[in-house]
Design an enzyme around this catalytic site. Structure first.
Site, mmCIF file in Angstrom:
data_model
loop_
_atom_site.group_PDB
_atom_site.id
_atom_site.type_symbol
_atom_site.label_atom_id
_atom_site.label_comp_id
_atom_site.label_asym_id
_atom_site.label_seq_id
_atom_site.Cartn_x
_atom_site.Cartn_y
_atom_site.Cartn_z
ATOM 1 N N ASP A 172 0.798 -1.243 0.000
ATOM 2 C CA ASP A 172 0.000 0.000 0.000
ATOM 3 C C ASP A 172 0.832 1.296 0.000
ATOM 4 O OD1 ASP A 172 -1.946 -1.914 0.209
ATOM 5 O OD2 ASP A 172 -2.801 -1.217 2.092
ATOM 6 N N LYS A 224 -6.990 -4.946 -3.065
ATOM 7 C CA LYS A 224 -7.747 -5.486 -1.924
ATOM 8 C C LYS A 224 -8.668 -4.423 -1.361
ATOM 9 C CE LYS A 224 -3.937 -4.408 1.139
ATOM 10 N NZ LYS A 224 -4.631 -3.354 1.903
ATOM 11 N N CYS A 251 -1.924 -2.898 7.640
ATOM 12 C CA CYS A 251 -1.814 -3.803 6.493
ATOM 13 C C CYS A 251 -0.522 -4.612 6.495
ATOM 14 C CB CYS A 251 -2.013 -3.023 5.204
ATOM 15 S SG CYS A 251 -3.719 -2.430 5.072
HETATM 16 C C1 VGL Z 1 -4.645 0.603 5.720
HETATM 17 C C2 VGL Z 1 -6.259 1.467 7.096
HETATM 18 C C3 VGL Z 1 -7.209 1.342 6.109
HETATM 19 C C4 VGL Z 1 -3.223 0.210 5.538
HETATM 20 C C5 VGL Z 1 -5.587 0.457 4.714
HETATM 21 O O1 VGL Z 1 -2.730 0.176 4.382
HETATM 22 O O2 VGL Z 1 -2.543 -0.073 6.567
HETATM 23 N N1 VGL Z 1 -4.993 1.079 6.905
HETATM 24 N N2 VGL Z 1 -6.850 0.842 4.917
#
Ligand code: VGL
Ligand code: ZN
Length: 242
Positions: A44, A142, A187
């Site tokens: 991410d 995702k 994540c």
């Molecule tokens: C994430 C919160 C919501 C992350 C993704 O990448 O850690 N955290 N969506």
């Protein structure tokens, strides 16, 4: 477990304080040369999690340069992308009266609510401009099902719905998963725990990750990862091969 960063299985590491475990690891410090059985998974590293983004992780953009550099030492690279539809159920805005960082009960368990972020096909979902990993073989998206969040690169937060990453890694004979990116305590953590659950050797490269750290979530994440046999290392332990 996914929504509650404090509810971790700590058996096996509660007897010794975290600092002792980490000191021991440092004493054992050895270098690692990635092989063709290893894969770097960048989690991410997207605009919305970096400075100026909708869910900016403090210093999130600092993961970019290290991930670029580490990736040069890995033949195999996978990236993940948080990829939500508008109105996703993990957004506080989808729950009247709720604010970001409050928790709500989903059918699959407690879920932290977030500001709207990483909405499909927006600038926020794009990888950070500085991320340069041309040899990325696979991008796992995702969190695209409207009613389920997905922190992990392997399983969505219901812990049942798979992303297909395990099958990909197994079919390609990849056995050891190295993780960088965002966020350490969400994540990255859940990807690491699921990688262990799926039987992969799992290594989190700590200085190539950054955390959100709400209510002790970073300490809880580190304890949970160490408790399930995840190795926590620093990028300098990876021998640069390029
Ligand atoms: C994430 C919160 C919501 C992350 C993704 O990448 O850690 N955290 N969506
Ligand atoms: Zn998200």
């Amino acid at each position: 477990m996914h929504g509650d960063p404090n509810a971790q299985g700590l058996s096996g590491c509660l007897q010794r304080p975290l600092t002792a475990i980490r000191r021991q690891r440092q004493d054992e410090l050895k270098t690692i040369t990635p092989t063709d059985k290893d894969v770097l998974v960048g989690i991410d590293i997207q605009n919305d999690f970096c400075a100026g983004g909708a869910l900016a992780v403090p210093n999130g953009e600092e993961t970019v340069a290290l991930t670029n550099r580490l990736a040069r030492s890995f033949e195999n690279v996978v990236l993940t992308q948080d990829w939500h539809p508008k109105g996703h159920l993990s957004f506080a805005s989808s729950h009247p009266g709720k604010s970001p960082l409050e928790t709500t009960d989903m059918p699959y368990g407690p879920q932290v609510l977030w500001p709207d972020h990483c909405i499909q096909n927006t600038k926020g979902t794009a990888f950070h401009d500085g991320l340069e990993v041309a040899h990325t073989a696979l991008i796992i998206r995702k969190g695209f099902r409207p009613n389920i969040d997905s922190y992990s690169a392997f399983y969505e937060n219901d812990q049942q719905t798979v992303t297909g990453l395990s099958g990909y890694l197994r079919q390609r004979g990849l056995r050891r998963v190295f993780l960088t990116g965002l966020a350490t305590d969400f994540c990255v953590q859940y990807s690491a725990l699921d990688a262990r659950k799926e039987g992969f050797e799992t290594v989190v490269i700590e200085d190539a990750c950054r955390a959100i750290d709400i209510e002790g979530s970073l300490d809880a994440a580190m304890a949970a990862m160490l408790g399930t046999g995840v190795d926590i290392i620093q990028s300098k332990e990876i021998v640069a091969i390029n």
